[in-house]
Enzyme design. Structure first.
Site, PDB file in Angstrom:
ATOM      1  N   ASP A 310       0.850  -1.189   0.000  1.00  0.00           N
ATOM      2  CA  ASP A 310       0.000   0.000   0.000  1.00  0.00           C
ATOM      3  C   ASP A 310       0.885   1.238   0.000  1.00  0.00           C
ATOM      4  OD1 ASP A 310      -2.533  -1.119  -0.054  1.00  0.00           O
ATOM      5  OD2 ASP A 310      -2.569  -1.423   2.106  1.00  0.00           O
ATOM      6  N   THR A 378     -16.415   4.956   0.837  1.00  0.00           N
ATOM      7  CA  THR A 378     -16.292   3.497   0.731  1.00  0.00           C
ATOM      8  C   THR A 378     -15.322   3.176  -0.396  1.00  0.00           C
ATOM      9  OG1 THR A 378     -18.075   3.175  -0.889  1.00  0.00           O
ATOM     10  CG2 THR A 378     -18.704   3.224   1.452  1.00  0.00           C
ATOM     11  N   LYS A 395     -16.944  14.920  -2.484  1.00  0.00           N
ATOM     12  CA  LYS A 395     -15.508  15.038  -2.785  1.00  0.00           C
ATOM     13  C   LYS A 395     -14.951  13.626  -2.907  1.00  0.00           C
ATOM     14  CE  LYS A 395     -14.270  15.545   2.131  1.00  0.00           C
ATOM     15  NZ  LYS A 395     -13.684  14.238   2.398  1.00  0.00           N
TER      16      LYS A 395
END
Length: 682
Positions: A310, A378, A395
């Site tokens: 990540d 989400t 946004k």
């Protein structure tokens, strides 16, 4: 946890190796491991023990010189003890680590409630809690069981489990909702849902794994054990056939010499150290504050070909901050600023808070958004916002906002793409803001690539490991950060299912994959990955799916896990090489002792000029025994790992442990022979 903290833990673990209590416990356990059931788990040590018994019987029956016979018997017995001691000291260190964890497991009373909202409260022993029960915990109380917070937010002290003194925030409905039994709530109040049966909590599993109760041999360890068993059987057949061969040349062989030859031929060094190496691998992972659920997980980490990383928290510092507002033509900067702030008032993320902070710094008036309907971010929608007073503000990622606006029948100005690309090329993340059917502009979020990460990736590349950056950023931002960090590939605008698809694609190509995750949506990918490192701060589902848990919740720890795995494999390989190589010198000690008297030409093999056949045998056996405890520190701490290619590592280890394994025993056996002459005479 900082690198300094982890280093200090490793140093404390090394010091514990020489702790008197650990040594005494290991000595006692070494005798307990003489039980046949345990010895049969190691074919090499079982044969040495069989040779010990046989040597004792031969000596007691008067078929050999008593002094020499009992000396051989004692040395063989000590060899077995040293092998047991190596395993026992590794286990004793693990039990010491488990003791501190066990202190965190307390007999607690839980406040069980009827529903997530509370209701009638019943006080019950923690042992009576079952999965699905709701428990309320207030400030100053201990969490009685593992679970997921369903209501509330609290700061929790997890030092008893993780060793990290800084409190952590746990909150319902986030990826940081998991709580661990034995930790303490420092502020506020929470209600959590129990997820673990008594005796099967995270802490219970940690204790069992650390103590080695559930340690199973890894595939490589099993393969090496089978190889050692095959070699032992082969040498047993060879030695058993020697008396018949010797009979043809008129030589009568002393049975004690045959036993000594067998013990020196079989790989006793690695046979005695192999269990300790496996246990130590898991202990080294724990020293880095990583809980490996099996030895296989540590071992596979050393073989991975692909790392899925990540971006946030691993490659960058993970502290993206709003630095600028870029309105589109015809949009006032104040309008964009105020809309972005309103959409972020209920956003708990650092990015959302930074937007509010930047807006206020630029003169926005503090407002309340009471009565508004907040839209949470989400992974599927990749946007958040608020519906309030007839206004709908969103946004999020550029493509998501464009799709949102177009779904309302509006068109998007081509200027937006130019703004997005301008921000992205600078390595920042563009966050697009829209109100209703109109796109207002872009918020620039800046993050910083971690210092030294590019060099780390270069080392991984030299080892043949491919790095893939996973990010929700658009392709331009992802490409800019990937180039700056030096990763090999990237996946932009990634969703959880994209991680899973990439893992499967890499595995289909025959590669081993490691990844990091913390959310429930990461669970499928964590379970699919060969090495799945779950964050301790993450959800229970993520921790169950992964085969490792980082107690520090540091995504960058995956790089350290790979190093621990590499060190595990290198240590086993190096000590196996050394064990096989040092047998060469023993041949030159034992063979002349067997045949030189009847076959004078065999005396040429006595290159060490050992004083007598019996001294030669004793010297070889003493070295064979002493080398095991001498190598215990190396087996437990591991061979020093230096990132380089497989070819370079092989060349280095062959020189140090191969050539060194041949030369060292010659000098050591000769020194032992001289000592025997000085003590016993020629």
């Amino acid at each position: 946890m900082s690198t300094i903290d982890t280093t200090e833990k490793r140093e404390r673990g090394d010091a514990a190796l020489f702790d008197a209590a650990v040594l005494v416990a290991a000595m006692r356990a070494a005798f307990a491991k003489l039980a046949p059931r345990h010895l049969l788990r190691s074919p090499v040590m079982a044969v040495v023990m069989g040779g010990t018994v046989l040597a004792a019987v031969i000596t007691a029956s008067g078929h050999s010189h008593a002094g020499f016979g009992w000396a051989v018997t004692a040395i063989l017995f000590v060899t077995v003890l040293f092998g047991n001691f190596a395993e026992a000291i590794a286990e004793a260190r693990g039990r010491g680590q488990a003791a501190s964890l066990r202190r965190a497991r307390k007999d607690l009373v839980a406040r069980r409630v009827e529903t997530a909202l509370g209701g009638r409260e019943t006080r019950v022993p923690a042992a009576e809690l079952r999965p699905g029960d709701y428990v309320m915990v207030s400030e100053g109380e201990f969490v009685p069981a593992d679970g997921e917070i369903v209501r509330g937010v609290a700061t929790i002290n997890e030092a008893a489990v993780t060793g990290e003194s800084a409190p952590v925030l746990r909150e319902a409905g986030t990826d940081r909702s998991g709580v661990i039994g034995g930790t303490r709530v420092l502020s506020d109040e929470i209600v959590f849902k129990v997820t673990a049966e008594p005796g099967h909590s995270f802490l219970d599993r940690m204790i069992a794994l650390v103590e080695g109760a559930n340690r199973q041999k890894t595939p490589n360890e099993i393969a090496l054990t089978l190889l050692l068993a095959a070699m032992t059987l082969t040498f047993l057949i060879v030695v058993a056939s020697l008396p018949a061969i010797a009979g043809f040349v008129g030589v009568t062989l002393d049975p004690l010499l045959l036993i000594a030859l067998l013990v020196c031929l079989i790989p006793t060094t690695i046979g005695g150290l192999l269990p300790a190496i496996g246990i130590a691998g898991m202990n080294r992972a724990l020293s880095a504050n990583v809980l490996a659920k099996s030895g296989k997980a540590v071992e596979v980490a050393g073989d991975v070909d692909v790392l899925l990383l990540d971006k946030t928290g691993t490659i960058t510092y993970g502290d993206r901050q709003a630095t600028a507002f870029h309105p589109l033509a015809g949009v006032d900067r104040v309008q964009l600023r105020d809309a972005a702030m309103l959409a972020s008032l209920a956003d708990p993320t650092p990015e959302g808070k930074s937007i509010v902070k930047l807006a206020r710094q630029q003169g926005a008036i503090a407002v309340e958004a009471e009565g508004g309907d907040f839209i949470a971010f989400t992974a599927q929608t990749r946007m958040s916002g608020v519906d309030i007073g007839g206004r709908s503000i969103r946004k999020g990622a550029g493509d998501s906002i464009v799709a949102y606006v177009q779904a309302q029948g509006a068109t998007v100005s081509p200027e937006l793409q130019g703004r997005i690309e301008e921000v992205a090329r600078g390595g920042a993340t563009p966050l697009v803001v829209a109100e209703g059917r109109h796109v207002l502009g872009v918020v620039e979020l800046s993050d910083v690539v971690k210092q030294g990460i590019k060099e780390k990736f270069a080392q991984l590349r030299a080892m043949g490991i491919k790095t893939v950056m996973i990010t929700g950023d658009n392709p331009l931002t992802a490409a800019a950060i990937a180039a700056e960090a030096g990763v090999d590939d990237y996946i932009a605008q990634a969703r959880p299912e994209d991680k899973l698809a990439r893992i499967r694609a890499e595995q289909t190509g025959g590669r081993l994959v490691a990844m990091v995750g913390d959310g429930t949506n990461d669970a499928p990918a964590l379970a699919q990955a060969d090495v799945g490192l779950a964050m301790n701060s993450g959800t229970q589902a993520a921790k169950e799916a992964g085969n490792m848990v980082d107690l520090d919740s540091d995504p960058a720890k995956l790089l350290a896990v790979v190093e621990v795995g590499k060190q595990q494999l290198i240590t086993r390989g190096a000590l196996t090489t050394f064990s096989l190589a040092n047998d060469v010198s023993k041949y030159f000690a034992i063979l002349p002792a067997l045949f030189a008297a009847a076959i004078p030409s065999m005396a040429a093999l006595n290159v060490m000029q050992l004083s007598s056949p019996r001294h030669a045998v004793l010297a070889a056996l003493i070295f064979n025994a002493l080398i095991i405890p001498a190598l215990i520190p190396l087996a437990l701490r591991g061979v020093r790992f230096r990132p380089s290619s497989a070819t370079a590592l092989l060349r280095r280890n062959m020189m140090i442990y191969g050539v060194g394994g041949v030369l060292l025993p010659f000098a050591a056996i000769k020194a032992i022979d001289l000592a025997l002459v000085a003590v016993l005479g020629a």
